[in-house]
Motif scaffolding. Structure first.
Motif, PDB file in Angstrom:
ATOM      1  N   UNK A 287       0.813  -1.233   0.000  1.00  8.14           N
ATOM      2  CA  UNK A 287       0.000   0.000   0.000  1.00  8.14           C
ATOM      3  C   UNK A 287       0.840   1.273   0.000  1.00  8.14           C
ATOM      4  N   UNK A 288       2.006   1.242   0.649  1.00  2.50           N
ATOM      5  CA  UNK A 288       2.843   2.440   0.696  1.00  2.50           C
ATOM      6  C   UNK A 288       3.480   2.719  -0.663  1.00  2.50           C
ATOM      7  N   UNK A 289       3.928   1.698  -1.361  1.00  3.96           N
ATOM      8  CA  UNK A 289       4.598   1.898  -2.641  1.00  3.96           C
ATOM      9  C   UNK A 289       3.611   2.070  -3.800  1.00  3.96           C
ATOM     10  N   UNK A 290       2.534   1.311  -3.789  1.00  6.01           N
ATOM     11  CA  UNK A 290       1.576   1.373  -4.898  1.00  6.01           C
ATOM     12  C   UNK A 290       0.644   2.559  -4.744  1.00  6.01           C
ATOM     13  N   UNK A 291       0.210   2.832  -3.515  1.00  7.36           N
ATOM     14  CA  UNK A 291      -0.690   3.954  -3.301  1.00  7.36           C
ATOM     15  C   UNK A 291      -2.140   3.508  -3.278  1.00  7.36           C
ATOM     16  N   UNK A 292      -2.989   4.390  -2.780  1.00  8.15           N
ATOM     17  CA  UNK A 292      -4.408   4.090  -2.619  1.00  8.15           C
ATOM     18  C   UNK A 292      -5.163   4.075  -3.941  1.00  8.15           C
ATOM     19  N   UNK A 293      -4.643   4.752  -4.960  1.00 11.91           N
ATOM     20  CA  UNK A 293      -5.431   4.930  -6.176  1.00 11.91           C
ATOM     21  C   UNK A 293      -5.649   3.629  -6.930  1.00 11.91           C
ATOM     22  N   UNK A 294      -4.704   2.699  -6.828  1.00 13.54           N
ATOM     23  CA  UNK A 294      -4.819   1.443  -7.547  1.00 13.54           C
ATOM     24  C   UNK A 294      -5.226   0.287  -6.637  1.00 13.54           C
ATOM     25  N   UNK A 295      -5.679   0.583  -5.417  1.00  7.95           N
ATOM     26  CA  UNK A 295      -6.182  -0.485  -4.567  1.00  7.95           C
ATOM     27  C   UNK A 295      -7.525  -0.968  -5.106  1.00  7.95           C
ATOM     28  N   UNK A 296      -7.759  -2.260  -4.987  1.00  7.00           N
ATOM     29  CA  UNK A 296      -8.924  -2.887  -5.588  1.00  7.00           C
ATOM     30  C   UNK A 296      -9.878  -3.379  -4.513  1.00  7.00           C
ATOM     31  N   UNK A 297     -11.135  -3.467  -4.896  1.00  7.53           N
ATOM     32  CA  UNK A 297     -12.163  -4.008  -4.031  1.00  7.53           C
ATOM     33  C   UNK A 297     -11.855  -5.475  -3.727  1.00  7.53           C
ATOM     34  N   UNK A 298     -11.895  -5.849  -2.455  1.00  2.79           N
ATOM     35  CA  UNK A 298     -11.560  -7.220  -2.066  1.00  2.79           C
ATOM     36  C   UNK A 298     -12.497  -8.225  -2.712  1.00  2.79           C
ATOM     37  N   UNK A 299     -13.783  -7.922  -2.748  1.00  4.85           N
ATOM     38  CA  UNK A 299     -14.759  -8.833  -3.361  1.00  4.85           C
ATOM     39  C   UNK A 299     -14.468  -9.001  -4.847  1.00  4.85           C
ATOM     40  N   UNK A 300     -14.153  -7.893  -5.526  1.00  2.00           N
ATOM     41  CA  UNK A 300     -13.849  -7.970  -6.950  1.00  2.00           C
ATOM     42  C   UNK A 300     -12.588  -8.794  -7.205  1.00  2.00           C
ATOM     43  N   UNK A 301     -11.578  -8.634  -6.345  1.00  2.00           N
ATOM     44  CA  UNK A 301     -10.347  -9.414  -6.495  1.00  2.00           C
ATOM     45  C   UNK A 301     -10.632 -10.899  -6.328  1.00  2.00           C
ATOM     46  N   UNK A 302     -11.388 -11.253  -5.292  1.00  2.00           N
ATOM     47  CA  UNK A 302     -11.684 -12.661  -5.042  1.00  2.00           C
ATOM     48  C   UNK A 302     -12.474 -13.274  -6.192  1.00  2.00           C
ATOM     49  N   UNK A 303     -13.507 -12.580  -6.658  1.00  2.48           N
ATOM     50  CA  UNK A 303     -14.322 -13.118  -7.745  1.00  2.48           C
ATOM     51  C   UNK A 303     -13.516 -13.235  -9.033  1.00  2.48           C
ATOM     52  N   UNK A 304     -12.618 -12.276  -9.274  1.00  5.35           N
ATOM     53  CA  UNK A 304     -11.796 -12.336 -10.481  1.00  5.35           C
ATOM     54  C   UNK A 304     -10.834 -13.509 -10.434  1.00  5.35           C
TER      55      UNK A 304
END
Length: 374
Positions: A287-304
C-alpha cells in the motif's frame, strides 16, 4: 424504444458469454498473447529509460526481454531437479505427514477405510464387466507439459520483444484513427495515462514479489528447510494472488516442514514466518509503494481470481489481478465505463444521500433554540 433497449442489453449479455466461451476454449492462444502484453507493459518504463539514455528501441527491447527470459530459465532450471525429487517422494511425504499429525491421520484413515468399502461394493456389483483405461505415462505427460510451457514462453517473449521494439507505433496508429484534434489529444492522453499507471504498478508489484520471494527463501533456509529456494520462487508467483496466495504458500511450507524437522513445534515456525512476511508486505509495503489509487475491491479481487482460475487454472489465477488492474485503469479513462471503475475501487465515496443528511444535521445544530411559553 423499450424493445430496442431490451434487445441491445440481450445482445450485450450474449457477447459477454461468447467472450468467456472463447477465452475458455482458446486458452492456448490467448494466454501467451496476454502474457506478452503484460510483460511489455511491465518492462516499458525500463525501455523508456534506456531510450532516454540514447539506446534504440530494438536494442533495449532485446536486452530487457533477453534478461527476462534468462531469469525465467534460471529459476526453472534451479527448481526442476527439486520438484522432480518431490514428485517421486510424494507418497512417502503424505505418509510422513500422517504419522506426525496422528490425530488428523485417524480421521483420514477412517475416511480411507470407508472409501475402500464402497469401492469393494462397486467391484462386486460390476465384476462381470470391467473396463480399464490406461493413463498416459509420467514421462509423456511431463514432455507434453514441457512442450506446452515452452511454446507459451516463446510466444510471450517474442511478442513482448516486438511490442517494446515498436516504440510508439501503436499509439500513433490509435491517434490517427480519430478525426478531430480534440479527439486525438484525449486519446493520446488516455493511452499514455493507462500505460504509465499500469506499467508502474506491474513493475512495482513484480519487484515487491521478487524481494518477498528472496526473504521467504532466506528465512526458510535459516530454519534449515531443504529446498528453501523453491518456496522462494513459489512465494514470488503466489503473491500475485492477494490473500489466497499467502495462505497456499504457508500451507505448503508448513506441510513440507513437518516432514523435514523432528518436532512439529519447530516445523510450525515455517508457516508462521511465511505468513508474517506476506502480511507485512500486503498491509504495509505494497500500500505504501503502490498507493491508494490502484487499490482494488476485495470482493472484486476474489471473484476475479475464482473466475480466471476456473477458466485457465493456475495460470489464469496468477494473471487475474494484473488483468483486473489493467481493466480498472482502462475503465477510469473511458467515460462509458466509469461505473465499473467505481465498483472495482476500494475507496468509498460519500453519496449524495449522505451529504444531504449531513447538511440537514448541520442546519439543525446551528438553528437557534425555540423559546417556550410559561
Amino acid at each position: 424504444m423499450e424493445d430496442l433497449t431490451s434487445i441491445r442489453r440481450s445482445l450485450q449479455f450474449l457477447c459477454v458469454i461468447a467472450l468467456f466461451v472463447t477465452a475458455y476454449f482458446a486458452k492456448d492462444l490467448i494466454l501467451p498473447v496476454l502474457l506478452g502484453f503484460l510483460l511489455a507493459l511491465t518492462l516499458s518504463p525500463l525501455s523508456r529509460a534506456l531510450g532516454r539514455a540514447g539506446i534504440s528501441n530494438g536494442v533495449s527491447a532485446a536486452l530487457l526481454v533477453g534478461m527476462s527470459g534468462s531469469i525465467i530459465l534460471l529459476l526453472m532450471g534451479t527448481s526442476a531437479s527439486t520438484i522432480a525429487l518431490w514428485s517421486d517422494e510424494l507418497p512417502s511425504i503424505g505418509a510422513q505427514v500422517q504419522s506426525k499429525l496422528r490425530g488428523m491421520a485417524d480421521t483420514v484413515e477412517t475416511v480411507r477405510r470407508a472409501t475402500e468399502e464402497v469401492e469393494k461394493m462397486g467391484e462386486s456389483a460390476g465384476a462381470a464387466q470391467e473396463v480399464v483405461v490406461k493413463q498416459p505415462g509420467l514421462l509423456s505427460s511431463a514432455m507434453s507439459t514441457g512442450m506446452k510451457l515452452g511454446g507459451t514462453m516463446a510466444v510471450t517473449l517474442i511478442l513482448a520483444l516486438f511490442l517494446l521494439a515498436s516504440g510508439n507505433m501503436f499509439y500513433l496508429k490509435l491517434v490517427q484513427s480519430f478525426q478531430t484534434l480534440s479527439g486525438k489529444k484525449r486519446a493520446l492522453s488516455a493511452v499514455y495515462d493507462v500505460e504509465r499507471r499500469i506499467s508502474r504498478y506491474l513493475l512495482t508489484i513484480t519487484v515487491i514479489n521478487a524481494v518477498l520471494g528472496v526473504f521467504v527463501g532466506l528465512f526458510l533456509w535459516m530454519l534449515g528447510l531443504p529446498g528453501a529456494h523453491i518456496f522462494g520462487v513459489a512465494a514470488f508467483l503466489l503473491n500475485f494472488l492477494p490473500y489466497i496466495g499467502g495462505v497456499i504458500g504457508a500451507v505448503l511450507a508448513g506441510a513440507y516442514a513437518i516432514i523435514s524437522f523432528d518436532t512439529v513445534g519447530y516445523a510450525l515456525l515455517a508457516p508462521i514466518g511465511y505468513m508474517f512476511l506476506t502480511t507485512m508486505e500486503g498491509q504495509l509495503i505494497t500500500p505504501w509503494l503502490v498507493g491508494k489509487r490502484l487499490e482494488l475491491n476485495t470482493v472484486a479481487v476474489f471473484l476475479t481470481v475464482v473466475l480466471w482460475g476456473w477458466l485457465w487454472g493456475i495460470a489464469g489465477a496468477l494473471i487475474a489481478v494484473p488483468f483486473l488492474v489493467v481493466f480498472k485503469v482502462v475503465c477510469e479513462n473511458v467515460t462509458a465505463l466509469h461505473i465499473f471503475s467505481n465498483f472495482l475501487d476500494n475507496r468509498v465515496e460519500r453519496t449524495d444521500l449522505e451529504l444531504g443528511r449531513d447538511v440537514r444535521t448541520a442546519s439543525q445544530d446551528s438553528a437557534p433554540p425555540t423559546s417556550t411559553g410559561q
